[in-house]
Write an enzyme that holds these catalytic residues in place. Structure first.
Site, short mmCIF file in Angstrom:
data_model
loop_
_atom_site.label_atom_id
_atom_site.label_comp_id
_atom_site.label_asym_id
_atom_site.label_seq_id
_atom_site.Cartn_x
_atom_site.Cartn_y
_atom_site.Cartn_z
N GLY A 46 -14.49 7.11 3.39
CA GLY A 46 -13.44 7.36 4.36
C GLY A 46 -12.21 7.91 3.66
O GLY A 46 -11.98 7.65 2.48
N GLN A 51 -3.66 10.50 2.34
CA GLN A 51 -4.16 10.33 0.97
C GLN A 51 -4.24 11.66 0.21
O GLN A 51 -4.37 11.66 -1.00
CB GLN A 51 -5.52 9.64 0.97
CG GLN A 51 -5.45 8.19 1.42
CD GLN A 51 -6.81 7.57 1.44
OE1 GLN A 51 -7.52 7.62 2.45
NE2 GLN A 51 -7.21 6.98 0.32
N CYS A 102 -10.51 1.60 -2.48
CA CYS A 102 -9.74 2.70 -1.89
C CYS A 102 -9.62 3.83 -2.90
O CYS A 102 -9.35 3.59 -4.09
CB CYS A 102 -8.36 2.20 -1.49
SG CYS A 102 -7.32 3.44 -0.71
N LEU A 103 -9.81 5.06 -2.42
CA LEU A 103 -9.69 6.22 -3.31
C LEU A 103 -8.28 6.37 -3.87
O LEU A 103 -8.10 6.97 -4.93
CB LEU A 103 -10.12 7.49 -2.58
CG LEU A 103 -11.59 7.51 -2.13
CD1 LEU A 103 -11.87 8.76 -1.31
CD2 LEU A 103 -12.53 7.43 -3.32
N HIS A 144 -9.45 0.04 7.90
CA HIS A 144 -8.88 0.36 6.58
C HIS A 144 -8.18 1.72 6.64
O HIS A 144 -7.03 1.86 6.21
CB HIS A 144 -10.00 0.35 5.54
CG HIS A 144 -9.59 0.82 4.18
ND1 HIS A 144 -9.54 -0.01 3.10
CD2 HIS A 144 -9.24 2.06 3.72
CE1 HIS A 144 -9.15 0.69 2.03
NE2 HIS A 144 -8.97 1.94 2.39
N GLU A 145 -8.88 2.72 7.17
CA GLU A 145 -8.31 4.06 7.23
C GLU A 145 -7.13 4.13 8.20
O GLU A 145 -6.14 4.82 7.93
CB GLU A 145 -9.37 5.09 7.58
CG GLU A 145 -10.51 5.22 6.58
CD GLU A 145 -10.07 5.47 5.14
OE1 GLU A 145 -9.00 6.07 4.91
OE2 GLU A 145 -10.80 5.04 4.22
N HIS A 148 -3.91 3.15 6.68
CA HIS A 148 -3.24 4.23 5.93
C HIS A 148 -2.27 5.00 6.83
O HIS A 148 -1.20 5.42 6.38
CB HIS A 148 -4.26 5.22 5.36
CG HIS A 148 -4.90 4.78 4.09
ND1 HIS A 148 -4.20 4.63 2.91
CD2 HIS A 148 -6.19 4.49 3.81
CE1 HIS A 148 -5.03 4.25 1.95
NE2 HIS A 148 -6.25 4.15 2.47
#
Length: 177
Positions: A46, A51, A102-103, A144-145, A148
């Site tokens: 995701g 991001q 997380c990226l 989660h996304e 952000h």
């Protein structure tokens, strides 16, 4: 399509609240295509637009699950998903603990409790409104996304000590790279 740079903590952009999108057009679809390519390259499941430094309410996701009844060694099937202006319209009281990563916070993983089941509304890649239920990993990932989009990172759900350690570790990793 292009692979974009994924920003990492402590970049202040990650704490910014993303703006709603007015319409799904070719420019937005190009952004979503770049996001998907970036996510696959990372690799991740995701990615929120913020991001890659774009403060708009857009998420891409691909949980790449194996087809039902597939052999144990079967390759997962790509199933890209696009979420524009997503919102949670209902969430369950029961929660699901899940170890998240997380990226934007590389090499950091920790357990977070989230509602196990949510109902979401969003615009898809074509700009059509969709309502659907999300359970399990899909519910965890979409929440989660969506965090952000509000400037919230999964480490914000952890204790201050764990959060500070995570940021310090990522700073060291990015300096070493």
């Amino acid at each position: 399509m292009a692979i974009r740079e994924i920003i990492t903590v402590p970049n202040p952009l990650l704490k910014q609240i993303s703006k709603p999108v007015d319409k799904v057009d070719d420019a937005l679809r190009a952004l979503m295509d770049d996001m998907l390519e970036t996510m696959y390259d990372a690799p991740g499941i995701g990615l929120a637009a913020i991001q890659i430094g774009e403060p708009v309410r857009v998420i891409v996701m691909d949980l790449q699950e194996k087809p039902e009844g597939a052999a144990e060694d079967a390759e997962p099937v790509k199933n890209p998903r696009y979420f524009v202006n997503p919102e949670i319209i209902w969430k369950s009281e029961d929660t699901l603990p899940y170890e998240e990563g997380c990226l934007s916070i590389p090499e950091i993983y920790d357990e977070v409790q989230r509602p196990a089941h949510v109902k979401i509304r969003y615009l898809n890649y074509q700009g059509e409104q969709v309502e659907e239920e999300a359970k399990g990993l899909f519910a965890v990932c979409i929440q989660h996304e969506m965090d952000h989009l509000e400037g919230i990172l999964f480490i914000d759900h952890l204790s201050k000590l764990k959060r500070d350690r995570a940021v310090t570790k990522v700073k060291k990793l990015t300096r070493a790279a």
